[in-house]
Design a protein around this motif. Sequence first.
Motif, mmCIF file in Angstrom:
data_model
loop_
_atom_site.group_PDB
_atom_site.id
_atom_site.type_symbol
_atom_site.label_atom_id
_atom_site.label_comp_id
_atom_site.label_asym_id
_atom_site.label_seq_id
_atom_site.Cartn_x
_atom_site.Cartn_y
_atom_site.Cartn_z
ATOM 1 N N ARG A 67 34.537 47.011 38.757
ATOM 2 C CA ARG A 67 34.068 45.985 37.820
ATOM 3 C C ARG A 67 34.462 46.332 36.380
ATOM 4 N NH1 ARG A 67 29.208 46.126 39.417
ATOM 5 N NH2 ARG A 67 28.247 47.367 37.784
ATOM 6 N N GLU A 68 34.248 47.581 36.005
ATOM 7 C CA GLU A 68 34.579 47.998 34.646
ATOM 8 C C GLU A 68 36.087 47.961 34.405
ATOM 9 O OE1 GLU A 68 32.800 51.809 34.170
ATOM 10 O OE2 GLU A 68 30.751 51.032 34.405
ATOM 11 N N GLU A 69 36.854 48.374 35.403
ATOM 12 C CA GLU A 69 38.305 48.340 35.256
ATOM 13 C C GLU A 69 38.790 46.907 35.054
ATOM 14 O OE1 GLU A 69 42.497 49.222 37.631
ATOM 15 O OE2 GLU A 69 40.602 49.191 38.733
ATOM 16 N N PHE A 70 38.241 45.976 35.811
ATOM 17 C CA PHE A 70 38.678 44.579 35.716
ATOM 18 C C PHE A 70 38.465 44.038 34.308
ATOM 19 C CE2 PHE A 70 37.943 39.964 36.213
ATOM 20 C CZ PHE A 70 39.159 39.614 36.792
ATOM 21 N N LEU A 71 37.307 44.304 33.719
ATOM 22 C CA LEU A 71 37.025 43.788 32.391
ATOM 23 C C LEU A 71 37.809 44.543 31.318
ATOM 24 C CD1 LEU A 71 33.205 43.120 32.724
ATOM 25 C CD2 LEU A 71 35.079 41.472 32.809
ATOM 26 N N ASP A 72 37.964 45.853 31.487
ATOM 27 C CA ASP A 72 38.737 46.635 30.509
ATOM 28 C C ASP A 72 40.199 46.198 30.472
ATOM 29 O OD1 ASP A 72 36.526 48.095 29.830
ATOM 30 O OD2 ASP A 72 37.046 49.854 31.042
ATOM 31 N N ARG A 73 40.737 45.827 31.635
ATOM 32 C CA ARG A 73 42.151 45.480 31.738
ATOM 33 C C ARG A 73 42.367 43.973 31.859
ATOM 34 N NH1 ARG A 73 44.511 47.698 36.724
ATOM 35 N NH2 ARG A 73 46.432 46.926 35.768
ATOM 36 N N PHE A 74 41.339 43.165 31.587
ATOM 37 C CA PHE A 74 41.403 41.749 31.936
ATOM 38 C C PHE A 74 42.609 41.035 31.334
ATOM 39 C CE2 PHE A 74 40.542 37.264 31.133
ATOM 40 C CZ PHE A 74 40.457 36.841 32.454
ATOM 41 N N GLU A 75 42.859 41.208 30.039
ATOM 42 C CA GLU A 75 43.959 40.476 29.413
ATOM 43 C C GLU A 75 45.298 40.873 30.035
ATOM 44 O OE1 GLU A 75 43.727 40.975 25.230
ATOM 45 O OE2 GLU A 75 41.956 39.684 25.013
ATOM 46 N N GLU A 76 45.467 42.155 30.304
ATOM 47 C CA GLU A 76 46.688 42.634 30.962
ATOM 48 C C GLU A 76 46.841 42.015 32.347
ATOM 49 O OE1 GLU A 76 48.010 46.762 33.225
ATOM 50 O OE2 GLU A 76 46.401 46.796 31.725
ATOM 51 N N ILE A 77 45.750 41.996 33.117
ATOM 52 C CA ILE A 77 45.784 41.447 34.478
ATOM 53 C C ILE A 77 46.054 39.948 34.442
ATOM 54 C CG2 ILE A 77 44.373 41.003 36.530
ATOM 55 C CD1 ILE A 77 42.837 43.644 35.682
ATOM 56 N N ARG A 78 45.331 39.251 33.567
ATOM 57 C CA ARG A 78 45.503 37.795 33.437
ATOM 58 C C ARG A 78 46.942 37.445 33.088
ATOM 59 N NH1 ARG A 78 43.203 35.972 28.063
ATOM 60 N NH2 ARG A 78 45.169 36.987 27.488
ATOM 61 N N ASP A 79 47.511 38.151 32.118
ATOM 62 C CA ASP A 79 48.869 37.847 31.681
ATOM 63 C C ASP A 79 49.887 38.177 32.765
ATOM 64 O OD1 ASP A 79 47.726 37.065 29.328
ATOM 65 O OD2 ASP A 79 48.305 38.850 28.195
ATOM 66 N N ALA A 80 49.634 39.260 33.526
ATOM 67 C CA ALA A 80 50.559 39.616 34.607
ATOM 68 C C ALA A 80 50.564 38.547 35.686
ATOM 69 C CB ALA A 80 50.166 40.967 35.206
ATOM 70 N N VAL A 81 49.386 38.017 36.026
ATOM 71 C CA VAL A 81 49.307 36.961 37.038
ATOM 72 C C VAL A 81 49.936 35.674 36.520
ATOM 73 C CG1 VAL A 81 47.740 35.524 38.384
ATOM 74 C CG2 VAL A 81 47.275 37.954 38.147
ATOM 75 N N SER A 82 49.711 35.367 35.252
ATOM 76 C CA SER A 82 50.205 34.108 34.701
ATOM 77 C C SER A 82 51.717 34.061 34.623
ATOM 78 C CB SER A 82 49.617 33.862 33.314
ATOM 79 O OG SER A 82 50.142 34.790 32.378
ATOM 80 N N THR A 83 52.375 35.209 34.611
ATOM 81 C CA THR A 83 53.843 35.238 34.554
ATOM 82 C C THR A 83 54.477 35.515 35.912
ATOM 83 O OG1 THR A 83 53.809 37.601 33.955
ATOM 84 C CG2 THR A 83 53.859 35.993 32.159
#
Length: 339
Positions: free
Chosen positions: A13-29
Amino acid sequence: MEYTQIFADAEVREEFLDRFEEIRDAVSTSGGLESVGALEGILDVDRAAGAVKEMAEGTWQGDDSGLESIVRRFGRPVYLVRRNTFATVADAPDNEAESLVVAAKVKAARRRLEGVIPSVGRIDLRNHNMTWVGTAWMVAEDLAVTNRHVAEKFAKRGRGGFRFRANPMAQVHAYVDWLHEHGRPRHESRFKVTEVVWIEPDSSFCDAALLRLAPTSESGESLPPPIELAKGKDGLAVGRWVGVIGYPDTGRHDDPEDRTRIFNNIFECKRLAPGQLISFDGNRWIHHDATTLGGNSGSVVVDLDTGRALGLHFQGLPGKRNYAVPAADVARLIRKRAS
């Protein structure tokens, strides 16, 4: 998918929120995100934090933001198998949308998983309108197990046992190939199914069938070793980490954009999908939340702690749970029908 289960792990859970913008941008591209649209404008960390809290509490109602697909890609990835091993996000930085915490749990089990991977194969057909039908894995010296609904595609009950189906032109033949790895299209390790030993009846909760294999392949190789079955209820606990090894197909009943995000449009080859046991249906079935598609029918559900098979995957309810026959039932079937 049981989002409660994913975010019950505080570290994930903590990893997801800490890395959220990175994860979101990776999925969006990564492509195939038409319905998600401009994720950067729709989803921010604060909104994600509120949704994650609801998911952890089991009150999440869902929306059209694409967050569910991001969580699925992050917390329940699928790894390609190559040369009987696999690469996680930690090994391949281009998979930055996936969880490092989950990857670490899978990497810790690498030696055990590499002992299992060679004994899982794809069932290929000849003289049939389908080129392949599912997954099978070794359970005894010359015996493989798959699902009833898979075996029924190429065999049926006849007088005194089971026989291969035939079309107007020729007899159907089935083979188990232990490779079909992405990037190795010309490599084969194909063993003929010489006998359909048993197919459980439709009235049985045990969606399983036993196949006898030739002792050597078309190119003279020996059969891989059987996968050890867990005994009794060993390893059967909610939250237990597992790996599902099999051959996901195109998943025609799943969202096409989800398929693109999670599988990168690579199908019909060997995959490892981590997940957890999430519940039990009495003594009939075990439920897990690894990411699967059609073609995974017949996959082995492996305990990451021991390398033993906990179950035989046979179906999934998209967005909810997957079902597997417990290893104890597979063992009983072998004792009763293959002795």
